[in-house]
Design a protein around this motif. Structure first.
Motif, short mmCIF file in Angstrom:
data_model
loop_
_atom_site.label_atom_id
_atom_site.label_comp_id
_atom_site.label_asym_id
_atom_site.label_seq_id
_atom_site.Cartn_x
_atom_site.Cartn_y
_atom_site.Cartn_z
N TRP A 23 -85.05 -31.75 55.91
CA TRP A 23 -85.97 -31.40 56.99
C TRP A 23 -85.24 -30.54 58.02
O TRP A 23 -84.09 -30.79 58.34
N PRO A 24 -85.90 -29.49 58.56
CA PRO A 24 -85.22 -28.58 59.49
C PRO A 24 -84.94 -29.21 60.85
O PRO A 24 -84.15 -28.69 61.61
N SER A 25 -85.58 -30.31 61.17
CA SER A 25 -85.36 -30.99 62.44
C SER A 25 -85.60 -32.49 62.24
O SER A 25 -86.24 -32.89 61.27
N PRO A 26 -85.07 -33.32 63.16
CA PRO A 26 -85.27 -34.77 63.01
C PRO A 26 -86.75 -35.13 62.98
O PRO A 26 -87.55 -34.56 63.71
N LYS B 265 -88.21 -25.74 79.38
CA LYS B 265 -86.92 -25.14 79.05
C LYS B 265 -86.01 -26.10 78.30
O LYS B 265 -85.31 -25.71 77.36
N TYR B 266 -86.02 -27.39 78.70
CA TYR B 266 -85.05 -28.32 78.15
C TYR B 266 -85.65 -29.34 77.21
O TYR B 266 -84.98 -30.29 76.81
N ALA B 267 -86.92 -29.18 76.83
CA ALA B 267 -87.52 -30.09 75.85
C ALA B 267 -86.76 -30.02 74.54
O ALA B 267 -86.26 -28.97 74.12
N ASN B 268 -86.63 -31.16 73.85
CA ASN B 268 -85.91 -31.23 72.59
C ASN B 268 -86.76 -30.85 71.39
O ASN B 268 -86.34 -31.02 70.24
N ALA C 90 -92.48 -19.12 74.32
CA ALA C 90 -91.71 -20.09 73.54
C ALA C 90 -90.62 -20.67 74.42
O ALA C 90 -90.07 -19.98 75.29
N ASN C 91 -90.34 -21.96 74.22
CA ASN C 91 -89.26 -22.56 75.01
C ASN C 91 -87.91 -22.31 74.34
O ASN C 91 -87.81 -21.76 73.23
N ASP C 92 -86.83 -22.73 75.02
CA ASP C 92 -85.48 -22.45 74.51
C ASP C 92 -85.23 -23.11 73.17
O ASP C 92 -84.54 -22.56 72.31
N CYS C 93 -85.80 -24.33 72.97
CA CYS C 93 -85.60 -25.01 71.69
C CYS C 93 -86.19 -24.19 70.54
O CYS C 93 -85.60 -24.09 69.47
N ALA C 94 -87.35 -23.58 70.77
CA ALA C 94 -87.97 -22.75 69.74
C ALA C 94 -87.11 -21.52 69.45
O ALA C 94 -86.98 -21.10 68.29
N LEU C 95 -86.53 -20.93 70.49
CA LEU C 95 -85.67 -19.76 70.27
C LEU C 95 -84.46 -20.13 69.42
O LEU C 95 -84.08 -19.39 68.50
N ARG C 96 -83.87 -21.31 69.69
CA ARG C 96 -82.72 -21.74 68.88
C ARG C 96 -83.15 -22.07 67.46
O ARG C 96 -82.44 -21.75 66.49
N THR C 97 -84.28 -22.71 67.31
CA THR C 97 -84.74 -23.14 65.98
C THR C 97 -85.02 -21.95 65.08
O THR C 97 -84.61 -21.92 63.91
N LEU D 219 -97.85 -16.99 64.31
CA LEU D 219 -97.38 -18.26 63.73
C LEU D 219 -97.12 -18.15 62.23
O LEU D 219 -96.09 -18.62 61.75
N PRO D 220 -98.02 -17.51 61.44
CA PRO D 220 -97.73 -17.41 60.01
C PRO D 220 -96.46 -16.62 59.71
O PRO D 220 -95.83 -16.85 58.68
N ASP D 221 -96.04 -15.70 60.62
CA ASP D 221 -94.82 -14.93 60.39
C ASP D 221 -93.58 -15.82 60.36
O ASP D 221 -92.53 -15.42 59.83
N LEU D 222 -93.67 -17.03 60.92
CA LEU D 222 -92.51 -17.93 60.96
C LEU D 222 -92.34 -18.70 59.65
O LEU D 222 -91.38 -19.43 59.49
N ARG D 223 -93.30 -18.57 58.73
CA ARG D 223 -93.22 -19.27 57.46
C ARG D 223 -92.70 -18.32 56.38
O ARG D 223 -92.64 -17.11 56.58
N ALA D 224 -92.33 -18.88 55.25
CA ALA D 224 -91.88 -18.06 54.13
C ALA D 224 -93.00 -17.12 53.70
O ALA D 224 -94.18 -17.47 53.80
N PRO D 225 -92.67 -15.90 53.23
CA PRO D 225 -93.73 -14.93 52.87
C PRO D 225 -94.78 -15.49 51.94
O PRO D 225 -95.97 -15.24 52.11
N GLU D 226 -94.35 -16.30 50.94
CA GLU D 226 -95.33 -16.79 49.97
C GLU D 226 -96.23 -17.88 50.55
O GLU D 226 -97.24 -18.25 49.94
#
Length: 214
Positions: free
Chosen positions: A1-4, A152-155, A170-177, A190-197
């Motif tokens: 999983w990409p995040s907890p 800004k500091y939400a996890n 987007a918040n800072d967590c989204a920028l890092r993710t 939003l769909p651009d953040l997923r794999a092309p297929e």
């Protein structure tokens, strides 16, 4: 999983006669590997059953615990197996609900402060009114700073999008993710953040989440 995740898990399943057979151990049920099987009932919303019936892509359903989930289903090439990655729908909605609750509190606070200021303005135009208005402005700024701090500091990644799914903020967590700058994210959907297929299949899911929230 990409995040907890508190509820996310990945399953391997296959059809076994009139049942779906779980090939791996499960997060929420011990000793399930090669022993847990559930019937392939017509119209079943079990994501594993959808997979055993050959369905792929994104799906909403009810998992083996009887809990509503969102799932992504993929076939394992060259095998009769399917991989199902799922997470409880309630967990997905929690960050958005927190943001809505926070925004509602801020709006109510601002309305209360503004109402107080207008009431004083109506009654008198003197130095006392000026002091009250300055205090109200400080309170409004303090509320705004708290919301900014939360964002800004939400996890958790928080994205603000419009009706066309264009990313606005987007918040800072989204920028890092996602590894983008804020300006780069503002040029995406939003769909651009997923794999092309997976982009085409993601749009109906996002529309479904919006409808469920409404």
């Amino acid at each position: 999983w990409p995040s907890p995740s508190l509820t996310g898990e990945t399953l391997l399943v296959r059809r076994d006669g009139g049942d779906v057979l779980y090939l791996n151990d499960l997060r929420h049920r011990a000793g399930a590997a090669l022993s847990l099987r559930l019937p392939l009932a017509p119209g079943s919303l079990l994501p594993a059953a959808l997979a055993a019936d050959g369905k792929e892509g994104l799906a909403e359903g009810i998992d083996y615990r009887g809990v509503p989930v969102l799932a992504a289903i993929r076939r394992v090439p060259g095998t009769p197996w399917f991989m199902v990655a799922k997470v409880d729908r309630e967990e997905i909605y929690v960050p958005g609900r927190r943001l809505i609750w926070t925004a509602e509190i801020v709006v109510i606070g601002m309305l209360a402060v503004s109402g107080l200021g207008l009431g004083v303005l109506w009654q008198r135009h003197d130095a006392r009114w000026l002091r009250i208005r300055m205090a109200a402005e400080r309170a409004r700024q303090s509320l705004a700073e708290r919301v900014l701090y939360l964002n800004k500091y939400a996890n958790e990644s928080i994205l603000l999008v419009d009706e066309q799914l264009n990313i606005l903020e987007a918040n800072d967590c989204a920028l890092r993710t996602y590894g983008y700058s804020l300006e780069e994210l503002r040029g995406l959907t939003l769909p651009d953040l997923r794999a092309p297929e997976a982009r085409a299949a993601a749009v109906p899911l996002y529309r479904g989440l919006e409808a469920a929230r409404a």
